[in-house]
Design a protein around this motif. Structure first.
Motif, PDB file in Angstrom:
ATOM      1  N   LEU A 464     -35.812 -15.620  25.324  1.00 45.48           N
ATOM      2  CA  LEU A 464     -34.701 -15.047  25.601  1.00 45.48           C
ATOM      3  C   LEU A 464     -34.621 -14.670  27.090  1.00 45.48           C
ATOM      4  CD1 LEU A 464     -33.971 -12.461  22.536  1.00 45.48           C
ATOM      5  CD2 LEU A 464     -32.180 -14.104  23.629  1.00 45.48           C
ATOM      6  N   ALA A 465     -35.784 -14.244  27.531  1.00 41.74           N
ATOM      7  CA  ALA A 465     -35.972 -13.866  28.938  1.00 41.74           C
ATOM      8  C   ALA A 465     -35.838 -15.047  29.927  1.00 41.74           C
ATOM      9  CB  ALA A 465     -37.191 -13.147  29.026  1.00 41.74           C
ATOM     10  N   PHE A 466     -36.306 -16.135  29.349  1.00 46.05           N
ATOM     11  CA  PHE A 466     -36.039 -17.344  30.300  1.00 46.05           C
ATOM     12  C   PHE A 466     -34.738 -17.891  30.391  1.00 46.05           C
ATOM     13  CE2 PHE A 466     -36.160 -22.159  30.442  1.00 46.05           C
ATOM     14  CZ  PHE A 466     -36.693 -22.161  31.673  1.00 46.05           C
ATOM     15  N   ALA A 467     -34.011 -17.759  28.977  1.00 45.37           N
ATOM     16  CA  ALA A 467     -32.741 -18.063  28.938  1.00 45.37           C
ATOM     17  C   ALA A 467     -31.684 -17.251  29.907  1.00 45.37           C
ATOM     18  CB  ALA A 467     -32.428 -18.353  27.489  1.00 45.37           C
ATOM     19  N   LEU A 468     -32.099 -15.982  29.691  1.00 48.56           N
ATOM     20  CA  LEU A 468     -31.193 -15.023  30.409  1.00 48.56           C
ATOM     21  C   LEU A 468     -31.154 -15.020  31.861  1.00 48.56           C
ATOM     22  CD1 LEU A 468     -31.747 -11.779  28.138  1.00 48.56           C
ATOM     23  CD2 LEU A 468     -29.466 -12.913  28.400  1.00 48.56           C
ATOM     24  N   CYS A 469     -32.444 -15.229  32.177  1.00 52.47           N
ATOM     25  CA  CYS A 469     -32.793 -15.634  33.682  1.00 52.47           C
ATOM     26  C   CYS A 469     -32.009 -16.796  34.159  1.00 52.47           C
ATOM     27  CB  CYS A 469     -34.231 -15.676  34.207  1.00 52.47           C
ATOM     28  SG  CYS A 469     -35.037 -13.812  34.066  1.00 52.47           S
ATOM     29  N   GLN A 470     -32.161 -18.053  33.525  1.00 52.34           N
ATOM     30  CA  GLN A 470     -31.386 -19.086  33.790  1.00 52.34           C
ATOM     31  C   GLN A 470     -29.914 -18.854  34.018  1.00 52.34           C
ATOM     32  OE1 GLN A 470     -32.860 -22.340  31.187  1.00 52.34           O
ATOM     33  NE2 GLN A 470     -33.735 -23.338  32.990  1.00 52.34           N
ATOM     34  N   LYS A 471     -29.399 -18.061  33.204  1.00 52.60           N
ATOM     35  CA  LYS A 471     -27.999 -17.882  33.377  1.00 52.60           C
ATOM     36  C   LYS A 471     -27.620 -16.953  34.294  1.00 52.60           C
ATOM     37  CE  LYS A 471     -26.705 -18.233  28.425  1.00 52.60           C
ATOM     38  NZ  LYS A 471     -25.614 -19.195  28.422  1.00 52.60           N
ATOM     39  N   GLY A 472     -28.627 -16.648  35.171  1.00 50.74           N
ATOM     40  CA  GLY A 472     -28.251 -15.596  36.288  1.00 50.74           C
ATOM     41  C   GLY A 472     -28.054 -14.214  36.070  1.00 50.74           C
ATOM     42  N   ILE A 473     -28.711 -13.660  34.672  1.00 55.87           N
ATOM     43  CA  ILE A 473     -28.428 -12.231  34.243  1.00 55.87           C
ATOM     44  C   ILE A 473     -29.882 -11.780  34.647  1.00 55.87           C
ATOM     45  CG2 ILE A 473     -27.980 -10.880  32.275  1.00 55.87           C
ATOM     46  CD1 ILE A 473     -26.837 -12.770  30.916  1.00 55.87           C
ATOM     47  N   GLN A 474     -29.793 -10.420  35.062  1.00 53.98           N
ATOM     48  CA  GLN A 474     -30.969  -9.746  35.356  1.00 53.98           C
ATOM     49  C   GLN A 474     -31.842  -9.187  34.158  1.00 53.98           C
ATOM     50  OE1 GLN A 474     -31.536  -5.655  37.497  1.00 53.98           O
ATOM     51  NE2 GLN A 474     -31.883  -7.246  39.219  1.00 53.98           N
ATOM     52  N   VAL A 475     -33.003  -9.438  33.938  1.00 54.11           N
ATOM     53  CA  VAL A 475     -33.799  -9.066  33.129  1.00 54.11           C
ATOM     54  C   VAL A 475     -34.731  -8.066  33.401  1.00 54.11           C
ATOM     55  CG1 VAL A 475     -35.330  -9.680  30.915  1.00 54.11           C
ATOM     56  CG2 VAL A 475     -33.512 -11.225  31.524  1.00 54.11           C
ATOM     57  N   ALA A 476     -34.567  -6.693  32.921  1.00 56.15           N
ATOM     58  CA  ALA A 476     -35.473  -5.629  33.326  1.00 56.15           C
ATOM     59  C   ALA A 476     -36.487  -5.282  32.099  1.00 56.15           C
ATOM     60  CB  ALA A 476     -34.397  -4.551  33.851  1.00 56.15           C
ATOM     61  N   THR A 477     -37.500  -4.922  32.350  1.00 56.13           N
ATOM     62  CA  THR A 477     -38.355  -4.387  31.303  1.00 56.13           C
ATOM     63  C   THR A 477     -39.052  -3.195  32.000  1.00 56.13           C
ATOM     64  OG1 THR A 477     -40.379  -4.547  29.979  1.00 56.13           O
ATOM     65  CG2 THR A 477     -40.369  -5.624  32.191  1.00 56.13           C
ATOM     66  N   SER A 478     -39.145  -2.036  31.170  1.00 52.91           N
ATOM     67  CA  SER A 478     -39.804  -0.942  31.523  1.00 52.91           C
ATOM     68  C   SER A 478     -41.268  -0.718  31.388  1.00 52.91           C
ATOM     69  CB  SER A 478     -39.248   0.449  30.974  1.00 52.91           C
ATOM     70  OG  SER A 478     -39.375   0.164  29.572  1.00 52.91           O
ATOM     71  N   ILE A 479     -41.809  -1.567  30.837  1.00 54.10           N
ATOM     72  CA  ILE A 479     -43.461  -1.679  30.505  1.00 54.10           C
ATOM     73  C   ILE A 479     -43.958  -2.767  31.568  1.00 54.10           C
ATOM     74  CG2 ILE A 479     -45.167  -1.945  28.817  1.00 54.10           C
ATOM     75  CD1 ILE A 479     -43.106   0.332  28.285  1.00 54.10           C
TER      76      ILE A 479
END
Length: 620
Positions: A464-479
């Motif tokens: 999911l993280a990889f696919a979202l980044c490829q779509k140009g959506i910023q993926v944030a994580t708090s950990i």
């Protein structure tokens, strides 16, 4: 409901809904109170035993429905191949109304008739009289009443309600309008009233007669043949005095034949026996178990889930899993079922379905969520799963999908363990990860620019993280440690950020999301799970989507129960993935670290009629 509902269609207590049982409460309380307060020689055991007998009838029916559903799912000796849907389950959900009616009439008659009090346990002459009166007047009068009910006037107003069920289940036998039930009760009262007023009645004859009616009714509507042929060979006249499930099944498919109650003799006398009776009986007895193209392997979740599966309570299983008050009353039985499952349990078939030319079955392991997290149970559970895989392989199954915790990384590395142990396996193992990713990606609202990814990092989370980044959506994580792990696997790191502000409006979440983190979310946050199990919904001002799942096409048949917490006609991603694997004929496993082309899987699901679930429009 009948096509043109007539007089006395509805039951008197229908407006009470699930509180209908209160009509029995005064009688039950009075029976126990009277027994406790009266002198020993004045206590009426007959009056006291009415309520326990009603409970025994409920259990009797539940055992039959579970047994019938298990046998028809396996396919062995099944009579009618057509399917049962949610509409039939809803229509037949009031099967206990006739038990309430019996209880009321028994209580009233006992109180109003001195001869019905203080009955002995057994009187042989009363049992003989009951049997003779049933074989004579009851069976004869029922035959002609039944034929009359098939006249257009009465059929459209009453009996058509019963015949709405082409494929019968045991409880179909008692699904009639109130007025029709009263007519039947008058008939069945002939032997009981005769023995009472002649002084030959006993609790054995009265309660035994009702139990006999329940037994024969349930057997005649169970939709699988269970009467062995040798029985008729030993005693040929038996075919005239005892019907078989296939005999009565023809009445529900042909309508104008096989009218008899339990004794076919009157159909033979009056020439209304269906010509296919003997042929269908022989064919049903010879029918083997179904061979499924696709098997979905799931497991029990909590102790009460035994009642929610299709083999449990029909109406309860037809709704998304929720807590019902009466389930708590069954804790003794629940504990016993847990003990039996843990010691003697084995994988069992819970459902069969068809889609296009594909035959499918769902199998369940007799193991609960908590057991998957106990280390010393790990090998035993893997043994259960591997045996199910080998059994399915031996039956010619092409695809097996692993549901819920049967595919966990800690247990078997998403199913890869079984491929390593059985390298010559022809059947394909599927965990549904690719489709789960596709479903989540297509659930995220268009125009989204950033999401917060939280939960334990799994194969689905990384994808999911990889696919979202490829779509140009910023993926944030708090950990921070999760951020570092994601950086090692994602090439487009510009869209991956460490952010502890919790201000994102879209949260993509998995197992491990803490209650504290949920409470930090802004009002209106949209939680989209990628986990097998739904998160605990703590925020009433936020939106929660379902776990990865899709709506089944209308051409997927025999869906009459809900899958865990999902809505009607909704299947989990892993189950849908197995079906797609079988439909498309994909000749490779999807387990371990392997993933399919996400877009390819998504397009295949849409091509075969599966549809995404609509996002919620209101907060919980």
């Amino acid at each position: 409901m009948a096509t043109t509902p007539g007089f006395l269609t509805d039951w008197p207590w229908t407006p009470l809904g699930s509180f209908k049982y209160v009509v029995l409460a005064p009688w039950v309380v009075h029976s126990f109170y009277s027994f406790a307060t009266k002198e020993e020689n004045e206590r009426d055991l007959t009056y006291l035993l009415v309520f326990p007998f009603l409970l025994s009838r409920v259990v009797h029916n539940l055992v039959w429905i579970s047994f019938s559903r298990h046998r028809t799912a396996k396919g062995k000796n099944r009579i009618v191949d057509k399917t049962i849907e949610f509409e039939q389950v809803d229509r037949e959900s009031n099967w206990d109304d006739q038990i309430i009616l019996t209880g009321l009439l028994f209580y009233i008659f006992n109180m109003a008739t001195p001869m019905a009090k203080h009955l002995p346990w057994w009187r042989t002459d009363g049992v003989v009289i009951t049997a003779l009166l049933h074989m004579g007047p009851v069976e004869f009068l029922y035959y002609w009443l039944h034929r009359a009910l098939h006249h257009h006037y009465l059929y459209s107003r009453y009996h058509s309600h019963h015949h709405s069920s082409i494929v019968t289940e045991p409880i179909t036998s008692v699904i009639h309008p109130f007025g029709e039930h009263m007519a039947y009760f008058v008939l069945f009262a002939i032997p009981m009233l005769s023995t009472v007023f002649s002084g030959t009645a006993s609790m054995g004859s009265l309660l035994g007669y009702i139990t006999y009616i329940d037994l024969m009714n349930n057997m005649g509507h169970c939709n699988f043949e269970l009467i062995p042929k040798w029985l008729f060979s030993i005693f040929p006249p038996l075919k005239y005095i005892m019907y078989t499930p296939s005999f009565h099944s023809l009445h529900h498919t042909q309508f104008r034949t096989n009218y008899s109650l339990f004794m076919p003799i009157y159909d033979y006398i009056y020439g209304t026996t269906d010509k296919a009776t003997d042929t269908l009986y022989d064919t049903s007895l010879k029918r083997d178990e179904d061979a499924a193209d696709v098997v979905h392997l799931t497991h029990l979740t909590n102790p009460e889930s035994i009642y929610h599966i299709r083999l449990g309570f029909a109406s309860y299983a037809s709704q998304p899993e929720t807590s019902k008050w009466y389930i708590w009353l069954m804790w003794p039985l629940t504990c016993w079922s847990m003990l039996i499952n843990c010691i003697y349990g084995r994988t069992f078939i819970i459902e069969r379905n068809t889609l296009e030319k594909l035959k499918m079955q769902s199998w369940a392991l007799p193991r609960y969520n908590v057991q998957y997290f106990i280390k010393w149970q790990k090998e035993a559970i893997n043994g259960f799963i591997e045996k199910a895989i080998l059994d399915a392989e031996a039956k010619g199954t092409k695809v097996l999908s692993l549901g819920l915790l049967n595919q966990s990384e800690e247990l078997n590395h998403y199913g890869e363990l079984y491929i390593q142990r059985n390298p010559k396996l022809k059947m394909k193992i599927v965990d549904g990860s690719s489709l789960a990713v596709a479903i989540v990606l297509n659930t995220i609202p268009k125009g989204t620019t950033q999401v917060l990814l939280r939960g334990n990092l799994s194969k689905v989370a990384y994808s999911l993280a990889f696919a979202l980044c490829q779509k140009g959506i910023q993926v944030a994580t708090s950990i921070e440690r999760e951020y570092e792990k994601l950086k090692l696997t994602i090439t487009c790191q510009n869209n991956l950020v460490l952010d502890k502000s919790f201000t994102q409006k879209i949260w993509v979440i998995g197992d491990g999301l803490s209650e504290e983190e949920q409470l930090k979310a802004n009002k209106g946050t949209f939680f989209i799970p990628f986990s097998q199990f739904p998160p605990k919904k703590l925020r009433k001002d936020c939106l929660y989507h379902y776990t990865p799942a899709m709506l089944a096409p209308s051409s997927l048949h025999n869906l009459d129960s809900c899958e865990n917490w999902l809505p009607r006609r909704t299947l989990s991603a892993s189950r849908v993935a197995g079906i797609l694997h079988g439909l498309e004929g994909w000749n490779e496993h999807e387990c371990g670290d392997s993933m399919f082309d996400i877009d390819k899987v998504w397009q295949a699901s849409l091509k075969h009629g599966f549809r995404p679930l609509a996002p919620p429009t209101t907060c919980t």
